[in-house]
Design a protein around this motif. Structure first.
Motif, PDB file in Angstrom:
ATOM      1  N   PRO A   1       0.814  -1.225   0.000  1.00  0.00           N
ATOM      2  CA  PRO A   1       0.000   0.000   0.000  1.00  0.00           C
ATOM      3  C   PRO A   1       0.842   1.266   0.000  1.00  0.00           C
ATOM      4  O   PRO A   1       0.390   2.315  -0.457  1.00  0.00           O
ATOM      5  N   GLU A   2       2.077   1.172   0.491  1.00  0.00           N
ATOM      6  CA  GLU A   2       2.945   2.345   0.573  1.00  0.00           C
ATOM      7  C   GLU A   2       3.585   2.690  -0.769  1.00  0.00           C
ATOM      8  O   GLU A   2       3.834   3.872  -1.061  1.00  0.00           O
TER       9      GLU A   2
ATOM     10  N   LEU B   1       4.395   3.200  -8.067  1.00  0.00           N
ATOM     11  CA  LEU B   1       4.521   2.223  -9.150  1.00  0.00           C
ATOM     12  C   LEU B   1       3.532   2.515 -10.275  1.00  0.00           C
ATOM     13  O   LEU B   1       3.911   2.533 -11.464  1.00  0.00           O
ATOM     14  N   LEU B   2       2.285   2.777  -9.933  1.00  0.00           N
ATOM     15  CA  LEU B   2       1.272   3.038 -10.949  1.00  0.00           C
ATOM     16  C   LEU B   2       1.533   4.351 -11.683  1.00  0.00           C
ATOM     17  O   LEU B   2       1.320   4.449 -12.893  1.00  0.00           O
TER      18      LEU B   2
ATOM     19  N   LEU C   1      -5.021  -2.977  -1.260  1.00  0.00           N
ATOM     20  CA  LEU C   1      -4.563  -1.995  -2.241  1.00  0.00           C
ATOM     21  C   LEU C   1      -5.752  -1.261  -2.849  1.00  0.00           C
ATOM     22  O   LEU C   1      -5.717  -0.035  -3.039  1.00  0.00           O
ATOM     23  N   PHE C   2      -6.790  -2.010  -3.176  1.00  0.00           N
ATOM     24  CA  PHE C   2      -7.990  -1.412  -3.763  1.00  0.00           C
ATOM     25  C   PHE C   2      -8.612  -0.385  -2.812  1.00  0.00           C
ATOM     26  O   PHE C   2      -9.021   0.697  -3.223  1.00  0.00           O
ATOM     27  N   ILE C   3      -8.643  -0.704  -1.529  1.00  0.00           N
ATOM     28  CA  ILE C   3      -9.263   0.188  -0.542  1.00  0.00           C
ATOM     29  C   ILE C   3      -8.392   1.415  -0.286  1.00  0.00           C
ATOM     30  O   ILE C   3      -8.878   2.551  -0.224  1.00  0.00           O
ATOM     31  N   LYS C   4      -7.075   1.230  -0.172  1.00  0.00           N
ATOM     32  CA  LYS C   4      -6.199   2.297   0.297  1.00  0.00           C
ATOM     33  C   LYS C   4      -5.645   3.196  -0.808  1.00  0.00           C
ATOM     34  O   LYS C   4      -5.205   4.315  -0.531  1.00  0.00           O
ATOM     35  N   SER C   5      -5.647   2.727  -2.042  1.00  0.00           N
ATOM     36  CA  SER C   5      -5.068   3.526  -3.124  1.00  0.00           C
ATOM     37  C   SER C   5      -6.146   4.307  -3.860  1.00  0.00           C
ATOM     38  O   SER C   5      -7.118   3.742  -4.358  1.00  0.00           O
ATOM     39  N   ASN C   6      -5.952   5.607  -3.969  1.00  0.00           N
ATOM     40  CA  ASN C   6      -6.890   6.448  -4.716  1.00  0.00           C
ATOM     41  C   ASN C   6      -6.818   6.177  -6.213  1.00  0.00           C
ATOM     42  O   ASN C   6      -7.772   6.455  -6.943  1.00  0.00           O
ATOM     43  N   ALA C   7      -5.686   5.619  -6.649  1.00  0.00           N
ATOM     44  CA  ALA C   7      -5.513   5.365  -8.074  1.00  0.00           C
ATOM     45  C   ALA C   7      -6.263   4.116  -8.531  1.00  0.00           C
ATOM     46  O   ALA C   7      -6.547   3.959  -9.720  1.00  0.00           O
TER      47      ALA C   7
ATOM     48  N   PRO D   1       0.205  -6.807   8.399  1.00  0.00           N
ATOM     49  CA  PRO D   1      -1.195  -7.244   8.321  1.00  0.00           C
ATOM     50  C   PRO D   1      -1.300  -8.692   7.857  1.00  0.00           C
ATOM     51  O   PRO D   1      -0.625  -9.109   6.916  1.00  0.00           O
ATOM     52  N   ALA D   2      -2.124  -9.447   8.543  1.00  0.00           N
ATOM     53  CA  ALA D   2      -2.317 -10.847   8.199  1.00  0.00           C
ATOM     54  C   ALA D   2      -3.372 -10.982   7.106  1.00  0.00           C
ATOM     55  O   ALA D   2      -4.144 -10.059   6.832  1.00  0.00           O
ATOM     56  N   GLY D   3      -3.403 -12.148   6.487  1.00  0.00           N
ATOM     57  CA  GLY D   3      -4.350 -12.373   5.399  1.00  0.00           C
ATOM     58  C   GLY D   3      -5.756 -12.702   5.846  1.00  0.00           C
ATOM     59  O   GLY D   3      -6.699 -12.584   5.068  1.00  0.00           O
TER      60      GLY D   3
END
Length: 336
Positions: free
Chosen positions: A78-79, A84-85, A115-121, A152-154
């Motif tokens: 997430p960081e 990258l994008l 990633l979907f939740i935390k990234s605005n992109a 974070p665990a899965g």
């Protein structure tokens, strides 16, 4: 799978796709070369990335395409995902992406949801998970104890399962969630062989405990053996397992292995009892898999609750593949 990704991207007016855990790039190539999308294929293994590029060249020689496909070896978090994008975006700024993964293994599916939740992109998600036995599980703290790891665990992801139900599955349940009893009637010969392998494993552990080579509360971890050459007979299996465990080959002699096998299979018929026990355990698989999937669906619903409603916002889940051909057949689709 590629059709689902293409339709979601089209309805959300997205042209850029990140295929996370792309492996050899089968999904990525289809999205880029057949559906003509801008695809970033990301995998943590350089070997997989190199293999995917080789397959790309073969595919392009036979059928050139207008699609754009780039392969990257990286560990996405997430960081660093925004950086990258941005590096691979076609536009100057604010380009929106869809993240997807086909049979994303273990924690990779959980990471994809985060990633979907935390990234605005990233504004859309299409995911089919796999390999629940590789899921890490969050430690269940007692009293005022803090979780043992900051990573974070899965599982579990959702507040409902994690906090309200206070539920944890455990490694055995994660492993059982991968079982596919629905395939037994279709693959009877393989099923019978797997029952024999379970018997071999259980009998070896019994012998090792009896001889003081292992403790009953700490089963020896053998790992994956060669199904063709290491399971020819029980003595052969024992020798292969001892080698994997780095124990002397005479720790359990061939004669001892043969004697134990004759007693527990022919005289006591323990192999049949183990087959019954394993069948009962494996029949829990659909229930256990449903818990993992429901936890992921609830996590997405919880995290999207604070986002304003729109025509595209939502979380959906349905069976995508024939479960006999692909037991991990549930696809999760989400959009902001």
């Amino acid at each position: 799978m590629s059709t689902v990704v293409q339709r979601v991207a089209s309805r959300r007016e997205l042209g850029s796709i990140m295929d996370l855990g792309a492996g050899q790039g089968y999904l990525s190539r289809t999205l880029a070369f057949q559906h003509k999308l801008h695809v970033l294929a990301v995998d943590g293994s350089e070997v997989q990335t190199c293999g995917a590029k080789w397959f790309d060249q073969r595919a392009l020689r036979s059928r050139p395409s207008d699609g754009e496909l780039n392969h990257v070896t990286d560990m996405v978090t997430p960081e660093n995902v925004s950086t990258l994008l941005a590096r691979w975006s076609k536009q100057q700024e604010d380009e929106k992406w869809l993240v997807c993964g086909l049979h994303a293994c273990g924690d990779l599916s959980s990471l994809m949801l985060r990633l979907f939740i935390k990234s605005n992109a990233i504004t859309s998600l299409v995911n089919v998970g796999c390999c629940y036995h590789f899921l890490t599980e969050e430690h269940q703290p007692r009293n005022n104890e803090s979780p043992s790891s900051s990573i974070p665990a899965g599982f579990p992801l959702s507040g409902f399962v994690k906090d309200q139900l206070d539920y944890r599955m455990g490694s055995i349940a994660h492993m059982l969630a991968c079982q596919t009893p629905s395939r037994w009637s279709d693959k009877q010969e393989e099923t019978l062989k797997s029952f024999e392998h379970h018997f071999f494993r259980a009998l070896l552990q019994y012998i090792m405990v009896e001889k003081g080579l292992a403790h009953v509360d700490k089963p020896p971890i053998i790992g994956r053996l060669n199904k063709k050459k290491d399971f020819v007979s029980f003595p052969v299996y024992v020798q292969a397992a001892l080698k994997r465990l780095q124990m002397p080959q005479d720790a359990i002699s061939i004669e001892e292995a043969e004697a134990y096998y004759a007693e527990f299979k022919t005289t006591r018929q323990m192999d049949k009892q183990i087959a019954i026990l394993w069948t009962v355990r494996a029949l829990l698989a659909p229930l256990l898999e449903s818990i993992v999937l429901a936890d992921r669906w609830l996590y997405l619903k919880e995290q999207l609750a604070d986002i304003p409603d729109s025509e595209t916002k939502g979380v959906w889940m349905w069976p995508l593949f024939d479960p006999i051909t692909s037991p991990r057949n549930m696809v999760i689709v989400a959009s902001k």
